[in-house]
Every structure is written in C-alpha cells, then in structure tokens.
Design a protein around this motif. Structure first.
Motif, PDB file in Angstrom:
ATOM      1  N   THR A   7       0.823  -1.081   0.009  1.00 37.82           N
ATOM      2  CA  THR A   7       0.190   0.263   0.062  1.00 37.82           C
ATOM      3  C   THR A   7       0.950   1.312  -0.114  1.00 37.82           C
ATOM      4  O   THR A   7       0.896   1.982   1.079  1.00 37.82           O
ATOM      5  CB  THR A   7      -0.918  -0.068   1.492  1.00 37.82           C
ATOM      6  OG1 THR A   7      -0.120  -0.011   2.453  1.00 37.82           O
ATOM      7  CG2 THR A   7      -1.828  -1.099   1.318  1.00 37.82           C
ATOM      8  N   LEU A  14       5.596   3.812  -4.730  1.00 38.41           N
ATOM      9  CA  LEU A  14       5.217   2.879  -5.581  1.00 38.41           C
ATOM     10  C   LEU A  14       6.145   2.569  -6.434  1.00 38.41           C
ATOM     11  O   LEU A  14       6.430   1.246  -6.731  1.00 38.41           O
ATOM     12  CB  LEU A  14       4.092   3.816  -6.193  1.00 38.41           C
ATOM     13  CG  LEU A  14       3.341   2.846  -7.321  1.00 38.41           C
ATOM     14  CD1 LEU A  14       2.701   1.615  -7.176  1.00 38.41           C
ATOM     15  CD2 LEU A  14       2.332   3.648  -8.274  1.00 38.41           C
ATOM     16  N   GLY A  32      -7.494  -0.504  -6.850  1.00 36.52           N
ATOM     17  CA  GLY A  32      -8.023   0.565  -6.024  1.00 36.52           C
ATOM     18  C   GLY A  32      -9.115   0.369  -4.721  1.00 36.52           C
ATOM     19  O   GLY A  32      -8.521  -0.129  -3.896  1.00 36.52           O
ATOM     20  N   SER A  51      -2.094  -2.036  -3.830  1.00 35.05           N
ATOM     21  CA  SER A  51      -3.287  -1.291  -3.663  1.00 35.05           C
ATOM     22  C   SER A  51      -2.987   0.224  -3.687  1.00 35.05           C
ATOM     23  O   SER A  51      -1.932   0.733  -3.030  1.00 35.05           O
ATOM     24  CB  SER A  51      -3.846  -1.756  -2.363  1.00 35.05           C
ATOM     25  OG  SER A  51      -5.017  -0.774  -1.897  1.00 35.05           O
ATOM     26  N   THR A  52      -3.694   1.049  -4.229  1.00 37.43           N
ATOM     27  CA  THR A  52      -3.695   2.357  -4.060  1.00 37.43           C
ATOM     28  C   THR A  52      -4.352   2.995  -2.876  1.00 37.43           C
ATOM     29  O   THR A  52      -4.722   4.319  -2.744  1.00 37.43           O
ATOM     30  CB  THR A  52      -4.008   3.114  -5.340  1.00 37.43           C
ATOM     31  OG1 THR A  52      -5.421   2.802  -5.722  1.00 37.43           O
ATOM     32  CG2 THR A  52      -3.398   2.725  -6.639  1.00 37.43           C
ATOM     33  N   MET A  55      -2.991   5.950  -1.471  1.00 39.23           N
ATOM     34  CA  MET A  55      -2.842   7.381  -2.081  1.00 39.23           C
ATOM     35  C   MET A  55      -4.073   7.975  -2.362  1.00 39.23           C
ATOM     36  O   MET A  55      -4.672   7.849  -3.348  1.00 39.23           O
ATOM     37  CB  MET A  55      -2.185   6.744  -3.769  1.00 39.23           C
ATOM     38  CG  MET A  55      -0.950   6.008  -3.360  1.00 39.23           C
ATOM     39  SD  MET A  55      -0.174   5.396  -4.969  1.00 39.23           S
ATOM     40  CE  MET A  55       0.090   6.866  -5.803  1.00 39.23           C
ATOM     41  N   GLN A  71      -4.202  11.772  -6.805  1.00 38.16           N
ATOM     42  CA  GLN A  71      -3.588  10.612  -6.654  1.00 38.16           C
ATOM     43  C   GLN A  71      -4.733   9.207  -7.048  1.00 38.16           C
ATOM     44  O   GLN A  71      -5.981   9.585  -6.807  1.00 38.16           O
ATOM     45  CB  GLN A  71      -3.027  10.267  -5.200  1.00 38.16           C
ATOM     46  CG  GLN A  71      -1.853  10.993  -4.964  1.00 38.16           C
ATOM     47  CD  GLN A  71      -1.395  10.556  -3.477  1.00 38.16           C
ATOM     48  OE1 GLN A  71      -1.885  10.495  -2.573  1.00 38.16           O
ATOM     49  NE2 GLN A  71      -0.030  10.330  -3.436  1.00 38.16           N
ATOM     50  N   GLY A  73      -5.701   6.670  -5.896  1.00 33.29           N
ATOM     51  CA  GLY A  73      -6.584   5.988  -4.812  1.00 33.29           C
ATOM     52  C   GLY A  73      -7.712   6.846  -4.270  1.00 33.29           C
ATOM     53  O   GLY A  73      -8.539   6.551  -3.612  1.00 33.29           O
ATOM     54  N   GLY A 102      -8.389   6.287 -10.107  1.00 40.81           N
ATOM     55  CA  GLY A 102      -7.332   5.462 -10.657  1.00 40.81           C
ATOM     56  C   GLY A 102      -8.233   3.981 -11.429  1.00 40.81           C
ATOM     57  O   GLY A 102      -7.920   3.761 -12.494  1.00 40.81           O
ATOM     58  N   ALA A 167      -0.670   6.242 -11.273  1.00 36.55           N
ATOM     59  CA  ALA A 167      -0.475   6.719 -10.012  1.00 36.55           C
ATOM     60  C   ALA A 167      -0.925   8.034  -9.695  1.00 36.55           C
ATOM     61  O   ALA A 167      -1.413   8.207  -8.734  1.00 36.55           O
ATOM     62  CB  ALA A 167       1.142   6.870  -9.779  1.00 36.55           C
ATOM     63  N   GLU A 168      -1.056   8.986 -10.857  1.00 38.44           N
ATOM     64  CA  GLU A 168      -1.765  10.157 -10.427  1.00 38.44           C
ATOM     65  C   GLU A 168      -2.581  10.549 -11.689  1.00 38.44           C
ATOM     66  O   GLU A 168      -1.949  10.234 -12.955  1.00 38.44           O
ATOM     67  CB  GLU A 168      -0.816  11.474 -10.494  1.00 38.44           C
ATOM     68  CG  GLU A 168       0.039  11.220  -9.061  1.00 38.44           C
ATOM     69  CD  GLU A 168       1.085  12.095  -8.783  1.00 38.44           C
ATOM     70  OE1 GLU A 168       1.660  11.968  -7.532  1.00 38.44           O
ATOM     71  OE2 GLU A 168       1.162  13.242  -9.420  1.00 38.44           O
TER      72      GLU A 168
END
Lengths: 363, 483
Positions: A7, A14, A32, A51-52, A55, A71, A73, A102, A167-168
């Motif tokens: 996480t 990441l 997610g 897992s995001t 984030m 982000q 997540g 995401g 990621a973003e």
C-alpha cells in the motif's frame, strides 16, 4: 487469488515497491477500492497486490481552470465532493460505489452521462504511471488542450493494470449543472423513442432504457431544462420530475452481467438479439450510446450473442460471472488489432508480470 | 536502396502516381511551415490503401524512411520530407465512404477535406465538429495525425474525441483496423494512441468519425474592449460563471489591424482587443447564456457588443478570426506562428509578459488565440531582409518558455513535428520521452515511419533505459558499486 498487498503512499513509494518486486520477479495485480477486480479473466499469477488505498490525496484543484489532479486512490465520490464546492464536477458517473479515480480510468468505467460527456479517455488530460520495473513516466499535462508527445493516458485508460500502475491523474472538469429534469416515458420501441428525443434538439445528459421505460435526463440551467423537458414530453410523452428514479444507472444484479455494444443505429437489433436468446433477462441500455447491459444466469448464449453483436459492429464482454463459468470462456471476445496490442504489452511489460492473463487475448 | 525502390514503384504503379522529376518533387519540399524545406527522394500519389500498403511494404523491404502527407497544411513541419525517403501523399484518397445519421458516424478516406465532410453531413442534420482554421483545405488524415483542434474544440473536443475507428498501414506494410462504428472496442485504446502521433506510427488509410447533431440555435457575439487585459478578464469571468460556450476567441489590436486590412470584418473601431464568443444548443439555453456573456463582457469593460443577426454577419465575424494568420502577411513581410498553451487563469499575466518580451527585443507580436482553452497563437512579426529572423525566433522561443513556466504546453494543436522537438525536453524528462517511445517501438521497431519528428533523441528499440542490463561496466571492472 490470495496474495500479499503493498500500500504505497505516493509515486516514489510506488516506484520503489515495483523495483523491489521486479528484482524478485514477482507478478503483480493492481487495485483501487477493488470494485472491479472481478472484471477481466482471472490473472494467471499474482504474487503481490499493489493497492492504491493509501494514495488518497487530491494534489491540486485549479478551480479557475476547471482542472484537478489526484492520486489514483482518491475515491471518485470524495473528488466530486471536493470540486463541487467550486460548482464543478468530474463528468463521470460509473455505478460502482466507492470506486477510485485510478480504478475508473484503468477500467474505462462509465455511466449514463457518457452520452453528453464521454468516457474517462475523453476527460483524462494528464497521467503519471509507474511501469513494472519501477520506471516513473508522465504524459499529457495540466491544460485542457495539449498535443505534445504520445498520449499514454489513452493507452492506460481501460488497460486493466496490464501495462503498469496509474499513479496520478489530471482531469478536465465541467461546471456542475444547476437544474435537472427527468422525463420518464413508457414506450414500445426505445430505439425509435430515443431518436425522437434527440430529434427535438434537446441535449440530454443521459437517455436510459430499463426494459419498460425510457428515462431522459436534461441537466442545464433552470429555464433551459423546462423548455427541453416540454419538447421531450411532446415527442414521446412521459412524466417530468426533478429526481432521478431509484436505481438510475445501476446494472442488473444477476449472477452473470454482459456488456453488449453495437453501432448506434442498431439498438433495436441489439435488444432483439438479447431478448430472443435470453428471454426475460434484465436489460439496462445507454439508449443513445451503443451500450446494453444484460443480466443472465449463465453463459450458454454467449457465442450466439457474440455472433450477432459482431454483425452490429460490436461485441459482448462478460463483465461478471461465477468463476467456473468465466474460466470456460474468453470473457473479452475478439479484439481488432490484437497483434499490435500484444506488441504494446511486450514493450511496456516484457516480463509479463502486470496482471498477466487478465486482458484481451490472454495479455 | 532508394534507387531500387524508385525502380520498383515506376515498374508497378501507374505513371501518374509516381513523381521522380526534380522540379515536380520540389513542390513537395515543405508543408505549411515553409521555413523548413527538403526535397523528397520520391513522391507517391496514393489512390487506395493498397497503394499505400505497396509503397510502405517496399520501404520496409529496403529500409527506406517514409512520410505521409495530406494537404500539407501542418504548421510544425510534421510532413517535412527527407531526401533519402519517400513522401506518400494521400490527397487523392478523397472518397467519403459513408455518412450514416443513424449510427452518427462517417467513414472517410484520409484525403477528404475537413469542410467537405461537414458539407456532406449537413443534409442529414449533422456535422463534423473539429474545425481547424484551415478546414477549407486541410485533410482528415492530417487532422488525425496532428489531433487537430479548432475554435469549437472548447465545447466539443479535439480530433481524438471524434475518431472511433482507423484503418492503418503499419510500418511493416501490413494493414490493421482498430475500433470501428461501435463504442468501447475491447483491448487497448490504439485509436487513442494513434490520433496525434504525427504520422510516426503508421499511415492512416481510412477514418471513422463521430458526427455531431447540428445545434438548434447558434448565437455569435463580438465584443470590443479597450485592452487585451479587459478581454482576458471577460474570458475568465465567462469560464468561472460555468458557461461553456462552443468557442471563445480573442484577437489583439495588431491582429485586428491585419484582419481589417485583409478581409474587412468591420470589427469595432479603436478596439484594443475583440472577443468572439459562440453559443450553441437548445434555444432556451443559448438565450440564457447569451445574456450571461453580454453581461460579463460589459462588467469586464466591453465598449461595444454586437450579436450576429444572421448567417452573413456570423460568417463575417468568423472570417476575420479564421483568416488572421494569413492576414498578418499584410502588415509584415514575415512572421512566425507560435502555438502554446497556458492555464486559462494565467491569460492576463502571460499576455503582459509576452508584451514585455516583445518590447525588449524590439519585435512586434500580434495575438490571436483560442482563449477559452488557453491556446495562444502569438504571431511574431519580422522582416528577414532586415536581418530580424534570429530576434524573432528568440522571442518565439521565449514565449514557449513562458507557457511552460505557467504550467502549460509547448503545443496545443499544431504538433511538435520537426519544429518543436527540441522543446520536448523542457516539458518532459528523458524517461518520460523514452517511455513514450515504447509505443513507437511497438509500431515501428525499424524506425522508418516519419523518423526524426517529435522526439529530440530517437531511441533504439530493444534498449531498456532505467533498467539494469547485466552488470554495470564500473562494477565489473571493480572500480565502483553503482548503487
């Protein structure tokens, strides 16, 4: 499939996580909120789940520019709440409660309002991704208009975690409509009725068919909503309300869920193809967008339905099915240009560690 | 190898499609950016996707680079030829294959002119939304390559939002189809990756596009302001008020002067800037938004506001705007068209900074831009005969730097092409650019498809930067540990 879960908190974290996993040759899944993990084929291997869920920061909301960066997540609902304070929204309305931005991008998830606003590919203007070896790359930017370089955001949208980890994301926002009218019409022929609605010159944000009623949603300023609703009622009849009906945008809850696509002029053919093969099945159609969601109990009619959908230039994706049924079929169906897709996969993930086997053609 | 390829083409293709004569080749030496010129080794006028497949197949066989070109109106040198390469011109592939209002799609060959498609769709109550200023001459194949925009992209999106299917001759000569008439094709969004790839991933031989219903009502507003600052404020107010016009365009005093000299649009006299806003949709919505726009312009200091009374007045307002680039030729012997993007909120700040940069360098800059989406088109005026070229280029480059400083982009719609590849490194780092080129390697591992465009440094496919490959030489030699 059980596996360890990592996480990470941010892009650097990441990247480090993926570098370690690469060194150990571990296969990876990405999640997610996990609302769409059942989609796609079961991966052939997953040693570690990325897992995001940690984030969850909205990095920048440039309200004056109608742009937001978050982000991966961040739950879509949380993002909507934050930008709503400036009278804005990210014009995506997929039904999965709790879904992260995401995940919405990775699964190209959409809902009824795709009619007016499009799908994630149309609203994502920049992306930061991390590849299987930990490489961090960005593409696009923070302005709505930009053609510098290849658009990796398009490739990662709907890639189901098979190219790398999103990621973003930077999205274009829209003004939040201030008024709404919902016209619920009982019609015999939804395909004809939907055409009549569009022929009025109204610009609905959604036209939905649930097997019995056609629901037209007008979202604009107050005066314009009233006038358009009156036009729609004059064309196809119906009751006008300010409220969306219960279950709006939800899909059939049956054990099997199919997504049938077709060219826009073939809604009637698509609905007939479904009802003749799966009589009594629950149906929800984005009636002017070429997408029909079908509930079923099993997959015995899949091949036959696929044959007909192909004639309508579309296809049938098994979105949900019990594991043993899924394992026995190709959940995606044939993909045009699959050889090129394999070459793209080979470039981005040569060791085939990202969600192996989950995607089209065993990618 | 090129000689062999030419011999094959002369043997296998009709004579009218193969250009080898030096004088004729010369007419293809540049695209819309005429400051870069290069006479192609061979020009093929393709008439079918089979022609394209034949030529590209030959290029693959002999390892000869090729470049596709439509009408040649591109402004970044994306279709700049090579002396050692083949230029494949798709202008003769100009058939509209189908227009289907039920499917809301049209299928066209790449040489079809943008405006011709709209003309074909209008009787069905539809049109093709992306409308680059060159729409009377530019081709849809070129639009796909460049992900072309236009004034109405603010509301309706760019070419990428309107292409749903492509037939492509791949750099190995094979033909592939991606997407089609229906939405959400399964697999990677290859169509999305191809649109805007500037002809570096293959040659598009057929395009399937969305058609958009013609709006019931259209209103076009022209507002005159004393200063560009006031006009910029009006744009910010309109966007912030949640009005989404189909288009919001700005021109400054110098651009107005040029437009008046060329096409006499009759813009308000003495204006320091004019704003053109267009609203479309259901009449009830358009009327309300029109009132909002008029009010917001007044609040921002507009001294004259006109609403086009009919199609003739509307066309005249747009004529001034759409002919602005060419019109600048009336007031300056030479000019550079810049294409940068900034966040919309930075409009006034950046315009003032451009003014300062221009004043410092003693160069005039006319501003014409898609204000609604922050896409600037400063026109840097100069006189080559007076040796002003270098100064003008310096100003043009500094404008791009200003855009980047404010979080923008080096190009909003003209593309990177040959012209801006050295700016790419300012917007993206080397790793970003290497990862983008993974896409290139998937399509064109031999690097023969429009090579030398977009990327400052081409990567050799097979290399994997950022990845430890075996033991580092320093470690191996016992000199140092790398990590």
């Amino acid at each position: 499939m059980s596996s360890d879960t990592a996480t990470p908190m941010n892009v650097a974290d990441l990247s480090a996580t993926l570098k370690r996993a690469a060194a150990d040759g571990r296969s990876l899944g990405v999640s997610g909120a996990g609302t769409k993990l059942e989609q796609g084929a079961d991966p052939t291997s997953r040693d570690l789940m990325i897992s995001t869920s940690n984030m969850t920061r909205v990095l920048e909301h440039a309200a004056g520019d109608l742009v937001v960066t978050a982000q991966a997540g961040v739950p879509l609902a949380a993002l909507q709440e934050q930008v709503a304070s400036a009278g804005q929204w990210l014009a995506l309305d997929p039904p999965e409660a709790g879904a992260t931005v995401g995940g919405v991008v990775a699964a190209a998830a959409s809902g009824p309002r795709r009619l007016l606003y499009g799908t994630p590919r149309d609203l994502l203007i920049g992306v930061t991704v991390v590849l299987a070896d930990g490489t961090v790359a960005k593409s696009g930017g923070k302005v709505v208009k930009n053609v510098a370089g290849y658009d990796l955001g398009k490739l990662f949208t709907g890639s189901f975690g098979t190219l790398g980890v999103i990621a973003e994301c930077t999205f274009r926002l829209h003004p939040l409509p201030v008024a709404r009218r919902v016209i619920t019409s009982t019609v015999e022929e939804p395909a004809i009725a939907a055409r009549k609605v569009l022929a009025t010159g109204a610009v609905p944000s959604a036209i939905e068919w649930d097997g019995q009623t056609l629901v037209t949603v007008i979202e604009s300023i107050e005066s314009a909503c009233g006038a358009q609703a009156a036009d729609v009622v004059a064309a196809v009849g119906g009751d006008v309300s300010n409220q969306l009906p219960p279950g709006f945008g939800q899909r059939p809850a049956s054990p099997v869920l199919l997504k049938v696509t077709h060219r826009l002029g073939a809604l009637r053919d698509a609905l007939t193809a479904v009802s003749s093969r799966l009589p009594g099945s629950a149906v929800r159609a984005h009636a002017a967008s070429g997408v029909v969601w079908v509930g079923a109990d099993d997959l015995t009619q899949l091949d036959s339905l696929r044959g007909r959908a192909a004639e309508l230039d579309g296809g049938v994706v098994v979105v949900r099915a019990p594991a043993e049924m899924k394992a026995a079929v190709d959940v995606w169906g044939p993909a045009r240009g699959i050889d090129v897709m394999r070459r793209i996969k080979d470039q981005f993930d040569p060791d085939r560690r990202m969600s192996p086997g989950r995607f089209v053609g065993g990618i | 190898m090129l000689e062999q390829l030419i011999a094959d083409c002369v043997r296998d293709l009709p004579p009218g499609q193969v250009i080898t004569d030096h004088a004729q080749l010369r007419t293809y030496e540049c695209d819309g950016l005429s400051s870069y010129r290069c006479i192609p080794g061979l020009v093929i006028l393709a008439e079918s996707s089979a022609d394209v497949a034949y030529v590209v197949g030959k290029c693959a066989e002999y390892g000869v680079p090729f470049i596709a070109r439509g009408s040649g109106t591109g402004l970044s040198g994306g279709a700049l030829p090579r002396t050692d390469g083949v230029l494949i011109v798709t202008s003769r592939m100009n058939r509209i294959v189908s227009v289907d209002s039920g499917d809301e799609r049209a299928v066209v060959e790449p040489g079809v002119i943008n405006a011709h498609l709209t003309k074909a769709a209008l009787p069905h109550g539809y049109y093709y939304a992306p409308d680059p200023s060159s729409q009377q001459v530019c081709s849809l194949g070129g639009n796909v390559a460049e992900n072309s925009g236009g004034a109405h992209c603010l509301k309706y999106g760019f070419t990428a939002h309107h292409v749903t299917g492509l037939e492509v001759v791949m750099p190995d000569g094979s033909t592939e189809r991606f997407g089609g008439l229906a939405p959400d094709p399964v697999g990677y969004d290859v169509v999305g990756a191809l649109v805007g790839s500037e002809g570096t991933l293959g040659v598009v031989t057929e395009v399937t596009v969305r058609l958009v219903r013609t709006p019931e009502a259209v209103q076009t507003v022209l507002a005159g302001f004393r200063s560009i600052d006031d006009a910029g404020t009006a744009v910010s107010k309109i966007i912030a008020a949640g009005v989404l016009p189909a288009a919001v365009e700005l021109m400054d005093a110098l651009a107005i002067e040029a437009a008046e000299a060329a096409v006499h649009p009759g813009y308000p006299a003495g204006a320091g800037a004019v704003l053109v806003a267009e609203l479309d949709g259901p009449p009830s919505e358009v009327d309300a938004q029109l009132a909002d726009v008029e009010r917001l312009c007044q609040e921002a200091g507009a001294f004259e506001i006109r609403v086009a009374a009919d199609e003739v007045e509307r066309a005249l307002i747009w004529k001034g705007r759409k002919s602005a680039f060419a019109a600048v030729g009336r007031i300056s012997p030479d000019y550079i068209v810049q294409d940068g993007v900034i966040p919309r909120t930075a409009l006034s700040t950046v315009l003032r900074a451009i003014e300062n940069v221009a004043a410092e360098a003693g160069v005039r800059v006319a501003n014409v831009f898609h204000a609604g989406d922050g896409n600037l088109h400063p026109l840097v005026l100069f006189d080559e005969s007076k040796g002003e070229t270098e100064r003008a280029e310096e100003v043009s480059n500094r404008i791009i730097d200003l855009c980047l400083q404010h979080g923008g982009s080096i190009t909003g719609e003209h593309g990177v092409g040959h012209d801006k590849k050295l700016h790419m490194g300012k917007m993206f780092n080397e790793i970003d650019l290497d990862v983008m080129q993974l896409v290139r390697c998937a399509f064109d591992p031999a690097g023969i498809c429009n090579p030398g465009k977009i990327f400052p440094t081409p990567r050799l496919c097979g290399e994997r930067p950022g990845r430890a490959q075996g033991v580092h030489p320093l470690t191996e030699a016992g000199i140092a540990d790398v990590f």
